[in-house]
Motif scaffolding. Structure first.
Motif, mmCIF file in Angstrom:
data_model
loop_
_atom_site.group_PDB
_atom_site.id
_atom_site.type_symbol
_atom_site.label_atom_id
_atom_site.label_comp_id
_atom_site.label_asym_id
_atom_site.label_seq_id
_atom_site.Cartn_x
_atom_site.Cartn_y
_atom_site.Cartn_z
ATOM 1 N N LEU A 60 44.506 60.217 -11.164
ATOM 2 C CA LEU A 60 44.522 58.861 -11.633
ATOM 3 C C LEU A 60 45.593 57.973 -10.454
ATOM 4 O O LEU A 60 46.662 58.648 -10.238
ATOM 5 C CB LEU A 60 45.249 58.539 -12.711
ATOM 6 N N VAL A 61 45.141 56.927 -9.980
ATOM 7 C CA VAL A 61 45.995 56.263 -9.017
ATOM 8 C C VAL A 61 46.239 54.871 -9.780
ATOM 9 O O VAL A 61 45.301 54.226 -9.997
ATOM 10 C CB VAL A 61 45.819 56.211 -7.680
ATOM 11 N N ILE A 62 47.465 54.533 -10.243
ATOM 12 C CA ILE A 62 47.573 53.260 -11.207
ATOM 13 C C ILE A 62 48.412 52.398 -10.680
ATOM 14 O O ILE A 62 49.844 52.768 -10.542
ATOM 15 C CB ILE A 62 48.094 53.672 -12.738
ATOM 16 N N ASN A 63 48.025 51.363 -10.279
ATOM 17 C CA ASN A 63 48.672 50.107 -9.821
ATOM 18 C C ASN A 63 49.277 49.372 -11.128
ATOM 19 O O ASN A 63 48.930 48.444 -11.390
ATOM 20 C CB ASN A 63 48.028 49.154 -8.925
ATOM 21 N N CYS A 116 47.715 53.705 2.142
ATOM 22 C CA CYS A 116 47.998 52.720 1.040
ATOM 23 C C CYS A 116 49.792 52.434 1.091
ATOM 24 O O CYS A 116 50.317 53.641 0.994
ATOM 25 C CB CYS A 116 47.725 53.172 -0.481
ATOM 26 N N ASP A 117 50.177 51.266 1.260
ATOM 27 C CA ASP A 117 51.407 51.135 1.546
ATOM 28 C C ASP A 117 52.363 51.268 0.035
ATOM 29 O O ASP A 117 53.607 51.162 -0.078
ATOM 30 C CB ASP A 117 51.769 49.732 1.921
ATOM 31 N N GLY A 139 51.996 60.143 -0.120
ATOM 32 C CA GLY A 139 51.247 59.115 -0.346
ATOM 33 C C GLY A 139 49.883 59.012 -0.650
ATOM 34 O O GLY A 139 49.534 60.214 -1.051
ATOM 35 N N VAL A 140 49.173 58.013 -0.365
ATOM 36 C CA VAL A 140 47.664 57.846 -0.805
ATOM 37 C C VAL A 140 47.116 57.662 0.517
ATOM 38 O O VAL A 140 47.347 56.513 1.125
ATOM 39 C CB VAL A 140 47.348 57.018 -1.776
ATOM 40 N N VAL A 141 46.041 58.273 0.948
ATOM 41 C CA VAL A 141 44.983 57.759 2.068
ATOM 42 C C VAL A 141 43.596 57.712 1.600
ATOM 43 O O VAL A 141 43.251 58.220 0.787
ATOM 44 C CB VAL A 141 45.333 58.524 3.379
ATOM 45 N N GLY A 196 42.082 45.969 -4.407
ATOM 46 C CA GLY A 196 42.867 46.168 -3.535
ATOM 47 C C GLY A 196 44.179 46.134 -3.962
ATOM 48 O O GLY A 196 44.588 45.054 -4.732
ATOM 49 N N PHE A 197 45.062 46.823 -3.392
ATOM 50 C CA PHE A 197 46.626 46.653 -3.350
ATOM 51 C C PHE A 197 47.260 47.585 -2.340
ATOM 52 O O PHE A 197 46.538 48.514 -1.719
ATOM 53 C CB PHE A 197 47.274 47.227 -4.583
#
Length: 162
Positions: free
Chosen positions: A96-99, A25-26, A156-158, A138-139
């Motif tokens: 939690l992964v929050i956009n 994830c960028d 980061g997040v993979v 998606g993000f």
């Protein structure tokens, strides 16, 4: 690749070892939770400035899952705060992964859960319950599907397809 325990990996090592099998994830998240390294099966909520659906889901048994909340990058209102995050930790969610944004960041830092988000705001979100549960979101150049394996740390997040 099999699931790793929450402390037996680094995302950099996973990328080195598994290359194109992983999506990176960028999005440049900030760390907020007390657990800086976390992993689990993905569940998703798509919402915009309304956290009621996320709050409801996080009050159910998490079984070590990670809730990915796509708030479309809004920093106007918080999609989680201390009460929701504490409920998630109490119900066995890994993270939690929050956009989007969070609030109560000082308290979040002491909770036994991983939390990544874009930033903070003191504003509460709406409570209408709008949004969708367990849909692809998606993000950051990737799409998160329910059931995928997510790994997160300071780098980061993979994601590995479930």
């Amino acid at each position: 690749m099999t699931a790793f325990s929450s402390r037996s990996f680094s995302t950099a090592d996973l990328v080195d070892e598994h290359g194109d099998q992983l999506w990176v994830c960028d999005t440049q998240f900030r760390q907020f939770g007390g657990e800086r390294v976390f992993s689990g099966r993905v569940r998703t909520v798509a919402c915009y400035q309304d956290n009621r659906l996320a709050k409801q889901v996080l009050a159910t048994p998490g079984e070590g899952a990670v809730l990915v909340i796509d708030g479309r990058g809004s920093l106007h209102t918080a999609l989680s705060g201390d009460l929701i995050a504490r409920s998630a930790a109490d119900h066995g969610w890994a993270g939690l992964v929050i956009n989007g944004a969070v609030r109560d960041s000082a308290v979040l830092a002491g909770l036994p859960i991983g939390i990544k988000a874009l930033g903070t705001t003191p504003r509460k979100s709406a409570k209408a319950g709008t949004g969708q549960l367990d849909v692809p979101v998606g993000f950051g150049g990737i799409t998160f599907h329910p059931g995928d394996l997510l790994y997160a740390d300071d780098d980061g997040v993979v994601l590995l397809a479930g």
